[in-house]
Motif scaffolding. Sequence first.
Motif, PDB file in Angstrom:
ATOM      1  N   ASN A   1      -3.810  -1.775  -7.081  1.00 51.29           N
ATOM      2  CA  ASN A   1      -4.161  -1.470  -8.458  1.00 51.29           C
ATOM      3  C   ASN A   1      -4.811  -0.087  -8.558  1.00 51.29           C
ATOM      4  O   ASN A   1      -5.876   0.160  -7.982  1.00 51.29           O
ATOM      5  CB  ASN A   1      -5.120  -2.546  -8.981  1.00 51.29           C
ATOM      6  CG  ASN A   1      -5.359  -2.440 -10.471  1.00 51.29           C
ATOM      7  OD1 ASN A   1      -5.866  -1.446 -10.955  1.00 51.29           O
ATOM      8  ND2 ASN A   1      -4.982  -3.487 -11.188  1.00 51.29           N
ATOM      9  N   ASP A   2      -4.162   0.830  -9.304  1.00 48.52           N
ATOM     10  CA  ASP A   2      -4.673   2.201  -9.419  1.00 48.52           C
ATOM     11  C   ASP A   2      -6.029   2.250 -10.099  1.00 48.52           C
ATOM     12  O   ASP A   2      -6.880   3.084  -9.752  1.00 48.52           O
ATOM     13  CB  ASP A   2      -3.672   3.067 -10.192  1.00 48.52           C
ATOM     14  CG  ASP A   2      -2.407   3.336  -9.393  1.00 48.52           C
ATOM     15  OD1 ASP A   2      -2.487   3.299  -8.153  1.00 48.52           O
ATOM     16  OD2 ASP A   2      -1.352   3.563 -10.015  1.00 48.52           O
TER      17      ASP A   2
ATOM     18  N   GLY B   1     -17.902   7.251  -5.284  1.00 47.28           N
ATOM     19  CA  GLY B   1     -18.279   7.943  -4.062  1.00 47.28           C
ATOM     20  C   GLY B   1     -17.559   7.521  -2.803  1.00 47.28           C
ATOM     21  O   GLY B   1     -17.756   8.119  -1.734  1.00 47.28           O
ATOM     22  N   LEU B   2     -16.715   6.490  -2.887  1.00 50.02           N
ATOM     23  CA  LEU B   2     -15.955   6.082  -1.710  1.00 50.02           C
ATOM     24  C   LEU B   2     -14.735   6.970  -1.521  1.00 50.02           C
ATOM     25  O   LEU B   2     -14.132   7.433  -2.501  1.00 50.02           O
ATOM     26  CB  LEU B   2     -15.500   4.628  -1.851  1.00 50.02           C
ATOM     27  CG  LEU B   2     -16.589   3.547  -1.887  1.00 50.02           C
ATOM     28  CD1 LEU B   2     -15.955   2.179  -2.065  1.00 50.02           C
ATOM     29  CD2 LEU B   2     -17.442   3.568  -0.631  1.00 50.02           C
ATOM     30  N   SER B   3     -14.350   7.186  -0.264  1.00 49.10           N
ATOM     31  CA  SER B   3     -13.083   7.870  -0.005  1.00 49.10           C
ATOM     32  C   SER B   3     -11.947   6.909  -0.317  1.00 49.10           C
ATOM     33  O   SER B   3     -12.151   5.695  -0.453  1.00 49.10           O
ATOM     34  CB  SER B   3     -13.008   8.310   1.451  1.00 49.10           C
ATOM     35  OG  SER B   3     -12.923   7.182   2.305  1.00 49.10           O
ATOM     36  N   GLU B   4     -10.727   7.437  -0.414  1.00 49.54           N
ATOM     37  CA  GLU B   4      -9.582   6.570  -0.720  1.00 49.54           C
ATOM     38  C   GLU B   4      -9.380   5.537   0.373  1.00 49.54           C
ATOM     39  O   GLU B   4      -9.080   4.372   0.093  1.00 49.54           O
ATOM     40  CB  GLU B   4      -8.320   7.413  -0.893  1.00 49.54           C
ATOM     41  CG  GLU B   4      -7.110   6.584  -1.302  1.00 49.54           C
ATOM     42  CD  GLU B   4      -5.886   7.419  -1.641  1.00 49.54           C
ATOM     43  OE1 GLU B   4      -4.770   7.002  -1.262  1.00 49.54           O
ATOM     44  OE2 GLU B   4      -6.059   8.481  -2.272  1.00 49.54           O
ATOM     45  N   SER B   5      -9.541   5.945   1.634  1.00 50.83           N
ATOM     46  CA  SER B   5      -9.350   5.000   2.733  1.00 50.83           C
ATOM     47  C   SER B   5     -10.428   3.919   2.713  1.00 50.83           C
ATOM     48  O   SER B   5     -10.159   2.741   2.976  1.00 50.83           O
ATOM     49  CB  SER B   5      -9.363   5.729   4.082  1.00 50.83           C
ATOM     50  OG  SER B   5     -10.602   6.382   4.291  1.00 50.83           O
TER      51      SER B   5
ATOM     52  N   LEU C   1     -11.954  -1.723   1.377  1.00 48.31           N
ATOM     53  CA  LEU C   1     -12.770  -2.667   0.618  1.00 48.31           C
ATOM     54  C   LEU C   1     -11.900  -3.620  -0.195  1.00 48.31           C
ATOM     55  O   LEU C   1     -12.154  -4.837  -0.248  1.00 48.31           O
ATOM     56  CB  LEU C   1     -13.715  -1.896  -0.306  1.00 48.31           C
ATOM     57  CG  LEU C   1     -14.779  -2.717  -1.045  1.00 48.31           C
ATOM     58  CD1 LEU C   1     -15.703  -3.403  -0.055  1.00 48.31           C
ATOM     59  CD2 LEU C   1     -15.570  -1.817  -1.987  1.00 48.31           C
ATOM     60  N   ILE C   2     -10.842  -3.099  -0.811  1.00 47.48           N
ATOM     61  CA  ILE C   2      -9.931  -3.944  -1.594  1.00 47.48           C
ATOM     62  C   ILE C   2      -9.222  -4.950  -0.697  1.00 47.48           C
ATOM     63  O   ILE C   2      -9.089  -6.137  -1.043  1.00 47.48           O
ATOM     64  CB  ILE C   2      -8.920  -3.077  -2.354  1.00 47.48           C
ATOM     65  CG1 ILE C   2      -9.639  -2.268  -3.446  1.00 47.48           C
ATOM     66  CG2 ILE C   2      -7.818  -3.929  -2.974  1.00 47.48           C
ATOM     67  CD1 ILE C   2      -8.775  -1.233  -4.114  1.00 47.48           C
ATOM     68  N   THR C   3      -8.788  -4.496   0.464  1.00 46.97           N
ATOM     69  CA  THR C   3      -8.091  -5.380   1.393  1.00 46.97           C
ATOM     70  C   THR C   3      -9.013  -6.490   1.887  1.00 46.97           C
ATOM     71  O   THR C   3      -8.607  -7.658   1.981  1.00 46.97           O
ATOM     72  CB  THR C   3      -7.543  -4.583   2.588  1.00 46.97           C
ATOM     73  OG1 THR C   3      -6.649  -3.581   2.114  1.00 46.97           O
ATOM     74  CG2 THR C   3      -6.806  -5.493   3.554  1.00 46.97           C
ATOM     75  N   LEU C   4     -10.246  -6.135   2.208  1.00 46.96           N
ATOM     76  CA  LEU C   4     -11.206  -7.148   2.648  1.00 46.96           C
ATOM     77  C   LEU C   4     -11.399  -8.214   1.557  1.00 46.96           C
ATOM     78  O   LEU C   4     -11.431  -9.408   1.841  1.00 46.96           O
ATOM     79  CB  LEU C   4     -12.537  -6.491   2.988  1.00 46.96           C
ATOM     80  CG  LEU C   4     -12.598  -5.727   4.317  1.00 46.96           C
ATOM     81  CD1 LEU C   4     -13.883  -4.910   4.411  1.00 46.96           C
ATOM     82  CD2 LEU C   4     -12.499  -6.683   5.497  1.00 46.96           C
TER      83      LEU C   4
ATOM     84  N   PHE D   1       0.799  -1.221   0.000  1.00 47.77           N
ATOM     85  CA  PHE D   1       0.000   0.000   0.000  1.00 47.77           C
ATOM     86  C   PHE D   1       0.835   1.276   0.000  1.00 47.77           C
ATOM     87  O   PHE D   1       0.483   2.257  -0.646  1.00 47.77           O
ATOM     88  CB  PHE D   1      -0.916   0.021   1.233  1.00 47.77           C
ATOM     89  CG  PHE D   1      -2.228  -0.672   1.027  1.00 47.77           C
ATOM     90  CD1 PHE D   1      -3.410   0.034   1.028  1.00 47.77           C
ATOM     91  CD2 PHE D   1      -2.284  -2.040   0.829  1.00 47.77           C
ATOM     92  CE1 PHE D   1      -4.629  -0.601   0.842  1.00 47.77           C
ATOM     93  CE2 PHE D   1      -3.483  -2.691   0.640  1.00 47.77           C
ATOM     94  CZ  PHE D   1      -4.668  -1.969   0.645  1.00 47.77           C
ATOM     95  N   ASP D   2       1.918   1.301   0.772  1.00 45.70           N
ATOM     96  CA  ASP D   2       2.656   2.545   1.012  1.00 45.70           C
ATOM     97  C   ASP D   2       4.109   2.433   0.558  1.00 45.70           C
ATOM     98  O   ASP D   2       4.671   1.334   0.497  1.00 45.70           O
ATOM     99  CB  ASP D   2       2.590   2.905   2.503  1.00 45.70           C
ATOM    100  CG  ASP D   2       1.159   3.073   2.994  1.00 45.70           C
ATOM    101  OD1 ASP D   2       0.454   3.951   2.462  1.00 45.70           O
ATOM    102  OD2 ASP D   2       0.754   2.320   3.905  1.00 45.70           O
ATOM    103  N   GLU D   3       4.722   3.565   0.276  1.00 45.38           N
ATOM    104  CA  GLU D   3       6.087   3.589  -0.257  1.00 45.38           C
ATOM    105  C   GLU D   3       7.108   3.039   0.722  1.00 45.38           C
ATOM    106  O   GLU D   3       8.126   2.480   0.316  1.00 45.38           O
ATOM    107  CB  GLU D   3       6.456   5.015  -0.660  1.00 45.38           C
ATOM    108  CG  GLU D   3       5.683   5.548  -1.871  1.00 45.38           C
ATOM    109  CD  GLU D   3       6.162   6.916  -2.293  1.00 45.38           C
ATOM    110  OE1 GLU D   3       7.097   7.442  -1.639  1.00 45.38           O
ATOM    111  OE2 GLU D   3       5.613   7.466  -3.260  1.00 45.38           O
TER     112      GLU D   3
END
Length: 271
Positions: free
Chosen positions: A221-222, A232-236, A241-244, A190-192
């Motif tokens: 995946n971007d 309408g979802l925030s990035e977080s 949702l992707i992680t779940l 997820f993070d650099e």
Amino acid sequence: MDRINIENKKNNAFMIGEDLTSKSFIFDCENSLNDYVIDIDDNVRANILIINVKENMNLSFRIGQYASLHLSILAKENADNLKITADVDKYGEIDVYFADFLQDQNKAKIDINLNGEESACAWHLASLAGAKDKKEFDVSVFHNTANTYCKLDNYGVCLNQSQLTFSGVCKINNGSSGSKAHQNAKIMVFDEECKGIARPILKIDENDIEASHAAVVGKINDDHLFYLTSRGLSESEAKELITLGYLKPILNGFDDEYIKEDITNLIEERL
């Protein structure tokens, strides 16, 4: 499910015999000693859930002839230097689901020995590393006779400044003709500042076999992220949702509804 606290068992050993065929057990390790053995007798089918694994714990399993073990493990907080060993006899099977939410520094070593002809194992790991966690899972399977089978699936998510490593060996020894070994190791980053490492290894000393491995480490995946945020979802929320979706398939290995809810809550809490 019947709850067993194994500290009361002689020599920290517990046998599941014919009188307990098809029974389900919860092993709560919170107050037990560190070393113990679970023996699945011949022709027995067992379903075991292990909770509260802890630091320096050694879990040993023996699966007898024509026996099978469905093993589910929920790991939380800290269990550094966890060791799991399984020996599988003729026509025996072990199917493991490991849901990892350990924190800080944790290293787990898993060795599965396929000792009997037509013995088999399946391994499923879902791991979530966040904050400054440093985790390593070394999962190895040793094919010691003919016509044995294994499939290893390791899935992980890395967040923040964490590090997650999947390693291990599928070793097909001489004399293990007709055996099959397959490994998958996938880590979503997820993070650099976080780091994912996948290094599956095949060691083959026999000709008539089937073996494969795949390793993928990559960022979220971007396109998927853009699609969800455009709805309408925030990035977080989109990342959650992707992680779940990436980790929740591990729930297929857990029968207890309270444990399934606990796993879902743990994923959400750590994001």
